[in-house]
Write a protein that holds these residues in place. Structure first.
Motif, short mmCIF file in Angstrom:
data_model
loop_
_atom_site.label_atom_id
_atom_site.label_comp_id
_atom_site.label_asym_id
_atom_site.label_seq_id
_atom_site.Cartn_x
_atom_site.Cartn_y
_atom_site.Cartn_z
N LEU A 28 95.57 -11.33 66.97
CA LEU A 28 94.38 -10.73 66.38
C LEU A 28 94.38 -9.23 66.65
O LEU A 28 94.69 -8.80 67.77
N TYR A 29 93.99 -8.46 65.65
CA TYR A 29 93.82 -7.02 65.81
C TYR A 29 92.35 -6.67 65.62
O TYR A 29 91.70 -7.18 64.71
N PRO A 30 91.81 -5.79 66.47
CA PRO A 30 90.41 -5.42 66.34
C PRO A 30 90.19 -4.40 65.21
O PRO A 30 91.03 -3.55 64.95
N SER A 31 89.05 -4.55 64.58
CA SER A 31 88.59 -3.58 63.58
C SER A 31 87.07 -3.60 63.62
O SER A 31 86.48 -4.26 64.47
N PHE A 32 86.45 -2.88 62.71
CA PHE A 32 85.00 -2.83 62.65
C PHE A 32 84.54 -2.82 61.21
O PHE A 32 85.25 -2.39 60.31
N SER A 33 83.32 -3.29 61.02
CA SER A 33 82.63 -3.20 59.73
C SER A 33 81.58 -2.12 59.86
O SER A 33 80.64 -2.25 60.66
N SER B 114 78.01 -3.51 58.52
CA SER B 114 77.25 -4.35 59.44
C SER B 114 77.20 -3.78 60.86
O SER B 114 76.47 -4.28 61.71
N MET B 115 77.98 -2.74 61.10
CA MET B 115 78.07 -2.10 62.42
C MET B 115 78.44 -3.11 63.50
O MET B 115 77.86 -3.14 64.58
N LYS B 116 79.42 -3.95 63.19
CA LYS B 116 79.87 -4.99 64.09
C LYS B 116 81.40 -5.02 64.12
O LYS B 116 82.07 -4.53 63.21
N ARG B 117 81.91 -5.67 65.14
CA ARG B 117 83.36 -5.88 65.27
C ARG B 117 83.84 -6.89 64.23
O ARG B 117 83.13 -7.83 63.88
N VAL B 118 85.06 -6.69 63.79
CA VAL B 118 85.77 -7.62 62.92
C VAL B 118 87.13 -7.86 63.58
O VAL B 118 87.71 -6.94 64.15
N GLU C 215 89.02 -18.04 66.68
CA GLU C 215 87.69 -17.94 66.09
C GLU C 215 86.61 -17.95 67.17
O GLU C 215 85.63 -17.18 67.10
N GLU C 216 86.78 -18.78 68.18
CA GLU C 216 85.81 -18.82 69.28
C GLU C 216 85.83 -17.50 70.05
O GLU C 216 84.78 -16.98 70.44
N TYR C 217 87.01 -16.95 70.26
CA TYR C 217 87.15 -15.65 70.91
C TYR C 217 86.39 -14.59 70.12
O TYR C 217 85.66 -13.77 70.69
N ALA C 218 86.56 -14.61 68.80
CA ALA C 218 85.88 -13.64 67.93
C ALA C 218 84.36 -13.79 68.04
O ALA C 218 83.64 -12.79 68.14
N LYS C 219 83.89 -15.02 68.02
CA LYS C 219 82.44 -15.26 68.15
C LYS C 219 81.92 -14.72 69.47
O LYS C 219 80.88 -14.06 69.53
N GLN C 220 82.65 -15.01 70.56
CA GLN C 220 82.23 -14.57 71.89
C GLN C 220 82.21 -13.05 72.01
O GLN C 220 81.45 -12.50 72.81
N ALA D 259 81.72 -10.58 67.10
CA ALA D 259 82.25 -10.17 65.79
C ALA D 259 81.43 -10.76 64.66
O ALA D 259 80.87 -11.85 64.77
N VAL D 260 81.41 -10.05 63.55
CA VAL D 260 80.71 -10.51 62.36
C VAL D 260 81.60 -11.43 61.51
O VAL D 260 81.09 -12.28 60.78
#
Length: 147
Positions: free
Chosen positions: A64-69, A72-76, A102-107, A110-111
């Motif tokens: 997974l690579y981090p990004s942002f929206s 929504s001003m949230k992590r993607v 997906e669970e990692y992203a939720k924790q 992330a949006v």
């Protein structure tokens, strides 16, 4: 089957799978370059890698690579890589890797998780759609080749 968060200590074994992943996408094998690339990701905290083992043998991974929206001003999180050794496919390993990612992203708050796959990769598309990923039909994806 065990899924774990990989780190620099797993570089050797994850690099072998990463090289095979690239071969799957018609790239020439280059284990040293794969190792260098992943080492940089681990050292710079540029990505998150989850790995799957079966009886101590590494059989799959997702990165997974981090990004942002901005809207929504949230992590993607970009689920960029997903690979399971051919002899271990159709055993639910890809589903497990995705579930942990997906669970990692939720924790992380992330949006959403986003991904893309080749149009010809019907098997992957079925997996993603079965996990409620929605094919984006509102936006076109563009890329500017720089090399």
């Amino acid at each position: 089957m065990e899924i774990f968060l990989a780190n620099i200590n797993h570089l050797e074994s994850v690099s072998v799978l990463f090289d095979r992943y690239r071969i799957f996408y018609n790239q020439a094998s280059n284990l040293e370059a794969a190792k260098k690339f992943l080492k940089e990701r681990f050292e710079n905290n540029d990505s998150v890698v989850f790995a799957a083992t079966d009886n101590g043998e590494l059989v799959g991974f997702t990165q997974l690579y981090p990004s942002f929206s901005s809207v929504s001003m949230k992590r993607v999180w970009i689920l960029n890589d997903l690979y399971v050794e051919e002899s271990y496919r159709r055993r639910g390993i890809a589903k497990l890797l995705m579930s942990v990612a997906e669970e990692y992203a939720k924790q992380s708050g992330a949006v959403r998780v986003i991904l893309s796959t080749q149009i010809s990769n019907i098997t992957a598309q079925k997996l993603y759609e079965a996990r409620d990923y929605i094919k984006n039909e509102e936006f076109y994806n563009y890329a500017l080749p720089l090399q």
